[in-house]
Design a protein around this motif. Sequence first.
Motif, PDB file in Angstrom:
ATOM      1  N   TRP A  37      55.739  62.523  73.786  1.00  0.00           N
ATOM      2  CA  TRP A  37      56.390  62.798  75.072  1.00  0.00           C
ATOM      3  C   TRP A  37      57.875  63.160  74.892  1.00  0.00           C
ATOM      4  CZ3 TRP A  37      56.909  59.091  79.881  1.00  0.00           C
ATOM      5  CH2 TRP A  37      57.014  59.857  81.048  1.00  0.00           C
ATOM      6  N   ARG A  42      61.610  60.205  76.890  1.00  0.00           N
ATOM      7  CA  ARG A  42      61.425  60.042  78.332  1.00  0.00           C
ATOM      8  C   ARG A  42      61.335  58.587  78.772  1.00  0.00           C
ATOM      9  NH1 ARG A  42      59.855  64.677  80.954  1.00  0.00           N
ATOM     10  NH2 ARG A  42      60.387  63.435  82.797  1.00  0.00           N
ATOM     11  N   TRP A 268      45.025  60.714  79.133  1.00  0.00           N
ATOM     12  CA  TRP A 268      46.117  61.193  79.993  1.00  0.00           C
ATOM     13  C   TRP A 268      45.647  61.239  81.448  1.00  0.00           C
ATOM     14  CZ3 TRP A 268      47.245  65.108  83.426  1.00  0.00           C
ATOM     15  CH2 TRP A 268      48.609  65.289  83.713  1.00  0.00           C
ATOM     16  N   PRO A 269      46.522  60.876  82.398  1.00  0.00           N
ATOM     17  CA  PRO A 269      47.868  60.304  82.228  1.00  0.00           C
ATOM     18  C   PRO A 269      47.797  58.794  81.982  1.00  0.00           C
ATOM     19  CG  PRO A 269      47.476  60.851  84.539  1.00  0.00           C
ATOM     20  CD  PRO A 269      46.226  61.200  83.809  1.00  0.00           C
ATOM     21  N   ASN A 272      51.873  54.048  82.033  1.00  0.00           N
ATOM     22  CA  ASN A 272      53.005  53.472  81.303  1.00  0.00           C
ATOM     23  C   ASN A 272      54.004  52.860  82.282  1.00  0.00           C
ATOM     24  OD1 ASN A 272      55.100  52.827  79.604  1.00  0.00           O
ATOM     25  ND2 ASN A 272      55.256  54.858  78.657  1.00  0.00           N
ATOM     26  N   ALA A 275      57.846  53.787  82.293  1.00  0.00           N
ATOM     27  CA  ALA A 275      58.309  55.119  82.693  1.00  0.00           C
ATOM     28  C   ALA A 275      58.393  55.203  84.209  1.00  0.00           C
ATOM     29  CB  ALA A 275      57.345  56.175  82.165  1.00  0.00           C
ATOM     30  N   ASP A 279      56.910  60.656  86.966  1.00  0.00           N
ATOM     31  CA  ASP A 279      56.912  61.489  85.763  1.00  0.00           C
ATOM     32  C   ASP A 279      55.568  61.475  85.045  1.00  0.00           C
ATOM     33  OD1 ASP A 279      59.555  62.118  86.199  1.00  0.00           O
ATOM     34  OD2 ASP A 279      60.318  60.567  84.842  1.00  0.00           O
ATOM     35  N   LEU A 280      54.673  60.593  85.482  1.00  0.00           N
ATOM     36  CA  LEU A 280      53.432  60.388  84.744  1.00  0.00           C
ATOM     37  C   LEU A 280      52.285  61.272  85.198  1.00  0.00           C
ATOM     38  CD1 LEU A 280      53.434  56.484  84.480  1.00  0.00           C
ATOM     39  CD2 LEU A 280      53.970  58.122  82.675  1.00  0.00           C
ATOM     40  N   SER A 340      55.124  56.967  75.471  1.00  0.00           N
ATOM     41  CA  SER A 340      54.477  58.216  75.857  1.00  0.00           C
ATOM     42  C   SER A 340      53.800  58.145  77.222  1.00  0.00           C
ATOM     43  CB  SER A 340      53.437  58.586  74.786  1.00  0.00           C
ATOM     44  OG  SER A 340      52.804  59.804  75.110  1.00  0.00           O
ATOM     45  N   ASP A 341      53.489  59.338  77.759  1.00  0.00           N
ATOM     46  CA  ASP A 341      52.654  59.448  78.954  1.00  0.00           C
ATOM     47  C   ASP A 341      51.191  59.673  78.571  1.00  0.00           C
ATOM     48  OD1 ASP A 341      53.196  61.971  77.928  1.00  0.00           O
ATOM     49  OD2 ASP A 341      53.241  62.953  79.877  1.00  0.00           O
ATOM     50  N   HIS A 342      50.915  59.677  77.288  1.00  0.00           N
ATOM     51  CA  HIS A 342      49.555  59.777  76.756  1.00  0.00           C
ATOM     52  C   HIS A 342      49.183  58.468  76.080  1.00  0.00           C
ATOM     53  CE1 HIS A 342      48.874  64.318  76.700  1.00  0.00           C
ATOM     54  NE2 HIS A 342      50.125  64.197  77.129  1.00  0.00           N
TER      55      HIS A 342
END
Length: 630
Positions: A37, A42, A268-269, A272, A275, A279-280, A340-342
Amino acid sequence: MKTKCSFFYVCLALWCLAVSCSSEKSVDMKVLQLNVWVNASRVEGGTQGLIDLIDRTDPDVVLLCELASVADGGTSLAQQVIDELGKRGKTYYGDGRNLPVGILSKYKPEAVSAFLPTPEEACYRPVVKARLAVNGQTVTVYSTHLDHRNYAPYLSRGYCSASWGRMDAPVADPDSILAAGRVSWRDETIRGFLRDARSETARGHSVILGGDFNEPSHRDWQADTKDMRDHRGAVVAWDVSQMLEQAGYRDAWRQRYPDAVTHPGFTWPAGNGAARLKDLFSAPEADERDRIDFIYYCPQPGVTLYNVCLVGPAASVDHGEIAPDRSADPVLTPDAIWPSDHRGNLATFHIAPAPAVAAPARTEKPLTFAFLTDVHLNRANSRHRYDGLRQALKRAKETDAEFLIFGGDLVDINMGSQLSREEADSMYTAFRQAAEETGLPYYSTIGNHDRYFDAEKGCPDGDEVFNSHLGGRSYYTFEQRGVRFFVLNSVQRTDAGDLCIGAEQMEWLRRELLHVPLATPIVLAQHVPVYSLYYPAVETKFTPTDVVCNFREELEIFREHNLKLVLQGHQHIHEEIWMQDVQYITAGAVCANWWNGPFHGTEEGFLLVSADSVGEFDWEYVDFGWLPKK
């Protein structure tokens, strides 16, 4: 690390003990794949979170994407991770390429390289590979990040694949979804990977590929999931996963967990909590959860997948909200910052020592067929050409051929009013009788000598007599054991009289290809060549009838598809041209020099072609032993 399954580590420990007891000389290689990410920037503390993740999962190989390149003198994220892990007593080597994708490894790479499968700088998606020596074997690992644009899974969720904006209504038609996805460069990148990886597997090297594919797997969008996750009834044969599977690669997650209902494996997504929620996700009014991050491997003797799990938060994002994961998926969750967003994949492979490796026995018979072109039967039967055809067919039947394809110029009726319709019919009847005597299925291509022009007899276009005797149409498609064949009419004419693939046929071809998965191997048969050097090489000139005049437009239609082989006639010579991973073979002639012996060194013969289970082709030119007769 924590796991949502409380018994996961106990099972993992027992499994490792069983492996060590059963195969003392083998080693286990753990591979971690993750999209970091935007360089782990991020999430506050993302870099430290990535370092902690690698430290605690202790992978042997790490495949990363969304790295940021740095200017001279700067320290890349990969190098920061290597330096910090070194302080903790763990030695990792980097690929040193300073690219958006990267590889870290406990094994010092023997060779590192990178390639860009597409020339478009706007889609700068390099693939990095490294050869590693593991337990006496060579394992080649690839890290990739496929084009994120034209994200077709959004269509069934009511979002535009190009702009990601909300649409008036969802699109659930599979052909429309696939067409939207093919605007991206994902399939070109994977085709480039497969080209490169073939050189590795040919050497006996094992291959592992990991990355963010920005496209789901066809194994996750089948009938059992069509009414789930906002698929809205769509069953989609996603191209990238099919291309890899067709080439013999296995999806590690689906190999271990084949049920996409109980084990969706969403990457994904990721939910998280560290975060910003907004944004996710990109589709707040939809269930956009999908598995788009993968580890694939090409099975080789001595390399076995033993386990795989997800790594990341125990939650995903559904309709714009973080939702706990309620599936049966095994997920290792971090007790530190998730960067990460993953979610990532962590796979363990069992690597046997090289001396124990033995080549697998081939169990599946290859698809085999004969391509016979330029027979040139005539009404006088000069030089006993009907006997020659039967001799060629007898030889073809003695091979392993399952069916026959005729490449045009079967008969000589291209004389219009000089030949009666009855004579034209009789020659086609004789040809059909000879072909049917073999007992093999056969398919016929129209050539320029097969046309019969006579407006007064109802034959103004030239192909009516051919059609009436040989299947009703001069261009068509069929499939044999997973290989798609297109038989085209290459003797249509432009206003200037040049030979071409006509506009109506081109449009038909475009429509037909919409229903052909990109992974499917394609063989094209036509009489007039796409490429040929016959006239320049043999007669030091070039004529407008040497190749079809619109060959560039024809090939562009196949650009995204898996065109493997083009079989051609017309020139009476055996000629092979390799161009952009497609083999073009002008297959000599059954009649050679019109039944007068060899033509420029090519004897009377035909092509025998075979295809293995992954769509790789072999061929040989077969001289059937004809001796010219007066």
